[in-house]
Design a protein around this motif. Sequence first.
Motif, PDB file in Angstrom:
ATOM      1  N   GLN A  24      60.887 -55.521 -16.478  1.00 49.88           N
ATOM      2  CA  GLN A  24      59.715 -55.212 -17.297  1.00 49.88           C
ATOM      3  C   GLN A  24      58.409 -55.514 -16.572  1.00 49.88           C
ATOM      4  OE1 GLN A  24      59.961 -56.963 -21.206  1.00 49.88           O
ATOM      5  NE2 GLN A  24      57.762 -57.294 -21.239  1.00 49.88           N
ATOM      6  N   ARG A  25      58.314 -56.650 -15.917  1.00 48.80           N
ATOM      7  CA  ARG A  25      57.071 -57.024 -15.226  1.00 48.80           C
ATOM      8  C   ARG A  25      56.790 -56.088 -14.049  1.00 48.80           C
ATOM      9  NH1 ARG A  25      55.536 -59.984 -19.011  1.00 48.80           N
ATOM     10  NH2 ARG A  25      56.484 -61.979 -19.428  1.00 48.80           N
ATOM     11  N   LEU A  26      57.838 -55.706 -13.339  1.00 45.14           N
ATOM     12  CA  LEU A  26      57.666 -54.804 -12.209  1.00 45.14           C
ATOM     13  C   LEU A  26      57.180 -53.436 -12.687  1.00 45.14           C
ATOM     14  CD1 LEU A  26      58.015 -55.039  -9.157  1.00 45.14           C
ATOM     15  CD2 LEU A  26      60.280 -54.046  -9.424  1.00 45.14           C
ATOM     16  N   ARG A  27      57.750 -52.947 -13.785  1.00 45.41           N
ATOM     17  CA  ARG A  27      57.300 -51.668 -14.334  1.00 45.41           C
ATOM     18  C   ARG A  27      55.883 -51.782 -14.889  1.00 45.41           C
ATOM     19  NH1 ARG A  27      62.373 -52.028 -16.306  1.00 45.41           N
ATOM     20  NH2 ARG A  27      61.640 -52.238 -18.453  1.00 45.41           N
ATOM     21  N   GLU A  49      47.428 -57.277 -17.285  1.00 42.72           N
ATOM     22  CA  GLU A  49      48.311 -56.165 -17.650  1.00 42.72           C
ATOM     23  C   GLU A  49      49.784 -56.546 -17.564  1.00 42.72           C
ATOM     24  OE1 GLU A  49      47.499 -53.180 -18.888  1.00 42.72           O
ATOM     25  OE2 GLU A  49      45.377 -53.680 -18.811  1.00 42.72           O
ATOM     26  N   VAL A  50      50.156 -57.233 -16.503  1.00 46.86           N
ATOM     27  CA  VAL A  50      51.571 -57.573 -16.296  1.00 46.86           C
ATOM     28  C   VAL A  50      52.056 -58.580 -17.335  1.00 46.86           C
ATOM     29  CG1 VAL A  50      53.184 -58.675 -14.689  1.00 46.86           C
ATOM     30  CG2 VAL A  50      51.563 -56.963 -13.853  1.00 46.86           C
ATOM     31  N   TRP A  51      51.198 -59.506 -17.721  1.00 50.55           N
ATOM     32  CA  TRP A  51      51.579 -60.516 -18.710  1.00 50.55           C
ATOM     33  C   TRP A  51      50.883 -60.274 -20.042  1.00 50.55           C
ATOM     34  CZ3 TRP A  51      51.476 -61.657 -13.502  1.00 50.55           C
ATOM     35  CH2 TRP A  51      52.680 -62.136 -12.979  1.00 50.55           C
ATOM     36  N   ALA A  52      50.686 -58.988 -20.399  1.00 49.39           N
ATOM     37  CA  ALA A  52      50.001 -58.624 -21.643  1.00 49.39           C
ATOM     38  C   ALA A  52      50.778 -59.049 -22.882  1.00 49.39           C
ATOM     39  CB  ALA A  52      49.746 -57.120 -21.682  1.00 49.39           C
TER      40      ALA A  52
END
Length: 145
Positions: A24-27, A49-52
């Motif tokens: 999920q984080r990579l996407r 954005e990655v940890w939204a």
Amino acid sequence: MRYGILGATEAYDDRGAPLPVGGQRLRALLAALALNAGRAVLVGTLIDEVWADTDDPPGDATAALQALVGRLRRALGKEAVASAPGGYRLAVAPEDVDLHRFERLTREGRAALDRDDPACAARLLRDALALWRGPALADLPDRAA
């Protein structure tokens, strides 16, 4: 390379074969970079954005982001994600991201309608709609971001 965010976040090589972008984080990282195709995205923005989906990113979010960038480079090729002053950029033309192609095709379709060419408008708008594979960013937890 081609990238898709109008549906699940996906990447394809030059022959159209899907590339593994697992996690999920990579996407989320790929989606944030693809939204800004060819332009630098600041580290702070990428972290947001990655940890939204969480109110509390990791303690050393910059290092965690660097690790994700390394994973994304391994998945896509090291030249796909370039370092930029204060951040990173997806080294791709906007046309290689489905969202940006969609926006161009819809602009061209509206322009065709304005010049009274409904057949051309219909073709362009059909091509634009065909790019959608489901809700945008469908595989990410906080699609509003």
